[in-house]
Design a protein around this motif. Structure first.
Motif, mmCIF file in Angstrom:
data_model
loop_
_atom_site.group_PDB
_atom_site.id
_atom_site.type_symbol
_atom_site.label_atom_id
_atom_site.label_comp_id
_atom_site.label_asym_id
_atom_site.label_seq_id
_atom_site.Cartn_x
_atom_site.Cartn_y
_atom_site.Cartn_z
ATOM 1 N N ALA A 71 0.832 -1.211 0.000
ATOM 2 C CA ALA A 71 0.000 0.000 0.000
ATOM 3 C C ALA A 71 0.863 1.256 0.000
ATOM 4 N N ALA A 72 1.956 1.234 0.762
ATOM 5 C CA ALA A 72 2.851 2.395 0.789
ATOM 6 C C ALA A 72 3.476 2.642 -0.578
ATOM 7 N N ARG A 73 3.866 1.575 -1.249
ATOM 8 C CA ARG A 73 4.401 1.723 -2.613
ATOM 9 C C ARG A 73 3.347 2.351 -3.530
ATOM 10 N N GLU A 74 2.109 1.881 -3.411
ATOM 11 C CA GLU A 74 1.030 2.411 -4.248
ATOM 12 C C GLU A 74 0.839 3.905 -4.031
ATOM 13 N N ALA A 75 1.143 4.372 -2.819
ATOM 14 C CA ALA A 75 0.973 5.792 -2.497
ATOM 15 C C ALA A 75 2.227 6.610 -2.784
ATOM 16 N N GLY A 76 3.256 5.980 -3.339
ATOM 17 C CA GLY A 76 4.419 6.735 -3.778
ATOM 18 C C GLY A 76 5.666 6.616 -2.934
ATOM 19 N N ALA A 77 5.694 5.689 -1.994
ATOM 20 C CA ALA A 77 6.916 5.487 -1.212
ATOM 21 C C ALA A 77 7.981 4.863 -2.116
ATOM 22 N N GLY A 78 9.071 5.582 -2.318
ATOM 23 C CA GLY A 78 10.138 5.085 -3.180
ATOM 24 C C GLY A 78 11.045 4.083 -2.497
#
Length: 398
Positions: A71-78
Motif C-alpha cells: 500500500a505504501a508503494r502504491e501511495a508513492g513510497a520510493g
C-alpha cells in the motif's frame, strides 16, 4: 478486499453469526489500507521534495508488513525500510523489487543473501564493512551500502572520531568495485521534543560528517536524518529522503504538539473483540486475579477475550479504556493472559457484542494514544505489541 491470517475483509463483525460455518472472530485488528495510503501521500507532501521511505519493521509496527508495504508503494513510497535482514527478505519473497534498506546487523549476518537480493545495507563500523566486502567478493556482486553516522543518539552509527577511517575504507572498497556507497544517514534522539538543543547539534554534526565524506570522494544517492517527528516539524532536516515509520500508520509521533488529524493523518488499526460472557454478580464480588477490583454493588460484568498473550499490557489493569455498550469502560481488575473484565454497571450487553479497544476515535472509541497515556507508554508500543493470535483484516486492499 483480501486479508491475512486466513481472515476475510468481509468477516463478520463481533456479534454477527459467521456465514458458511466460518467461526466468528474472537478478536480482530482491522487494517485500513486506504488510510495508510492517504497518510503516505500526506507525508510526501510535507517532505519538501525529498523521497519517502516507509518503515515497515516489526511487521509494519504490528499492522502487517507485506500488505502495508504494498500500500505504501502504491501511495508513492520510493523506499522501504526494515530493521532486521529477515524482515527485508520477507518483503523480497513477497515480490517487492523496489529500493529496500536494512539497518540492524550483527557479526556473521546474512550479508551475501542481502547483496544478492539487492538490499541496501547499513554499515556503522569497520567490522561491518569488512564483512560486507567479503560477502560481495563471494557473491561476485557490488554491495550497496549506507554509512551511518552517530551524530548524538548514542546507539548504532560511527562516532565522529572514527568517521575518517570508515570513509577512507569505504572509498577504497568503492575503488575496487566491491561496494557502492548509496547513502549517508543518521538518526535523531529528540526530534519529538521540538526545540531540544540536541536537534541543532545533530543537524550540525550530520552536515559536517556528510560534507567530509563527500569531500573524500563519496557521492551518495541519498542523505537522510529525518524520522516521523522530524518529517512533520523540521523541514531543514529533510535532505534527500525522510524515513517515516509510526506516522505512516496514522499515529502522531508528537502527541503533545498535535493529534493525528492535526498532521493530516488517520489511525490505520482498529482493535476489537467479541464479548465472551456477560453475567450479573452481587456486590462485594472479587474480579480477576488478586481481587484488586471488588464490585461496589450488584452489577453486570462483561468478559473481553484478549489478554497479555495478545499484546494487551498487563499494566493496563485498572486503567485500560474500552468502548462497550456505547460507553467508555475501564478494565476492572487484572489483565490475565487471555482475557479481562469490564464492569458495565446497570448497562446491558450480550455475548458476541463488540468491545472496541482502540481505533481512529470516530465512534467515540479510545485511540492507541489513549491507551498509551493510560499505561504510561507510547502509542508505538501499543500497536506494535498486538500479537499473532489476533488476525489482521485488511480493508480496501487493491
Amino acid at each position: 478486499m483480501t486479508t491475512n491470517s486466513g481472515a476475510s475483509a468481509s468477516a463478520p463483525a463481533p456479534g454477527v453469526p459467521a456465514a458458511s460455518g466460518e467461526p466468528a472472530p474472537r478478536a480482530r485488528a482491522e487494517i485500513d489500507l486506504a488510510a495508510l495510503r492517504a497518510n503516505v501521500r500526506a507525508l510526501r507532501e510535507r517532505a519538501s521534495g525529498a523521497e519517502l521511505m516507509a518503515v515497515v519493521k516489526s511487521d509494519a509496527y504490528g499492522h502487517g508488513a507485506v500488505r502495508c508495504a504494498r500500500a505504501a508503494r502504491e501511495a508513492g513510497a520510493g523506499w522501504l525500510g526494515t530493521a532486521t535482514p529477515e524482515e527485508a527478505f520477507a518483503l523480497r519473497a513477497a515480490g517487492d523489487r523496489g529500493r529496500l534498506m536494512c539497518w540492524l546487523w550483527t557479526p556473521g549476518g546474512p550479508w551475501r543473501e542481502a547483496i544478492e537480493a539487492d538490499i541496501d545495507v547499513s554499515v556503522s563500523g569497520m567490522w561491518a564493512l569488512r564483512e560486507v566486502i567479503a560477502a560481495a567478493r563471494a557473491a561476485g556482486r557490488t554491495a550497496r551500502i549506507q554509512l551511518k553516522a552517530d551524530t548524538g543518539l548514542g546507539r548504532n552509527g560511527c562516532q565522529p572520531a572514527d568517521w575518517a577511517d570508515l570513509v577512507a575504507a569505504a572509498r577504497a572498497a568503492e575503488a575496487e568495485g566491491t561496494v557502492r556507497v548509496t547513502g549517508l544517514w543518521s538518526h535523531f534522539a529528540c526530534a519529538d521534543e521540538p526545540g531540544h538543543p540536541s536537534i541543532d547539534a545533530q543537524l550540525t554534526a550530520f552536515r559536517e560528517m556528510t560534507a567530509y565524506a563527500e569531500g573524500r570522494g563519496l557521492a551518495p544517492e541519498v542523505r537522510h536524518l529525518a524520522n516521523s517527528p522530524a518529517t512533520l516539524t523540521l523541514p531543514q532536516a529533510h535532505f534527500d529522503l525522510v524515513r517515516t515509520g509510526i506516522a505512516c500508520y496514522g499515529i502522531s509521533p508528537i502527541p503533545e504538539i498535535g493529534a493525528p488529524a492535526d498532521f493530516g493523518l488517520r489511525p490505520v488499526m482498529t482493535l476489537t473483540a467479541a464479548l465472551a460472557l456477560v453475567k450479573r454478580v452481587p456486590g462485594g464480588h472479587g474480579v480477576s486475579y488478586g481481587h484488586h477490583y471488588t464490585t461496589p454493588g450488584e452489577t453486570t460484568l462483561a468478559l473481553v477475550p484478549v489478554g497479555y498473550a495478545d499484546g494487551i499490557p498487563r499494566h493496563a489493569s485498572g486503567t485500560g479504556p474500552v468502548l462497550v455498550a456505547g460507553k467508555w469502560r475501564t478494565i476492572a481488575g487484572r489483565v490475565a493472559m487471555d482475557q479481562f473484565i469490564v464492569d458495565l454497571g446497570g448497562d446491558a450487553a450480550a455475548p458476541g457484542d463488540e468491545a472496541v479497544l482502540f481505533g481512529p476515535g470516530d465512534r467515540g472509541e479510545p485511540t492507541a494514544e489513549d491507551w498509551a497515556r493510560a499505561v504510561g507508554t507510547i502509542a508505538y508500543e501499543i500497536v506494535t505489541r498486538i500479537g499473532t493470535r489476533v488476525p489482521r483484516v485488511y480493508v480496501d486492499e487493491r
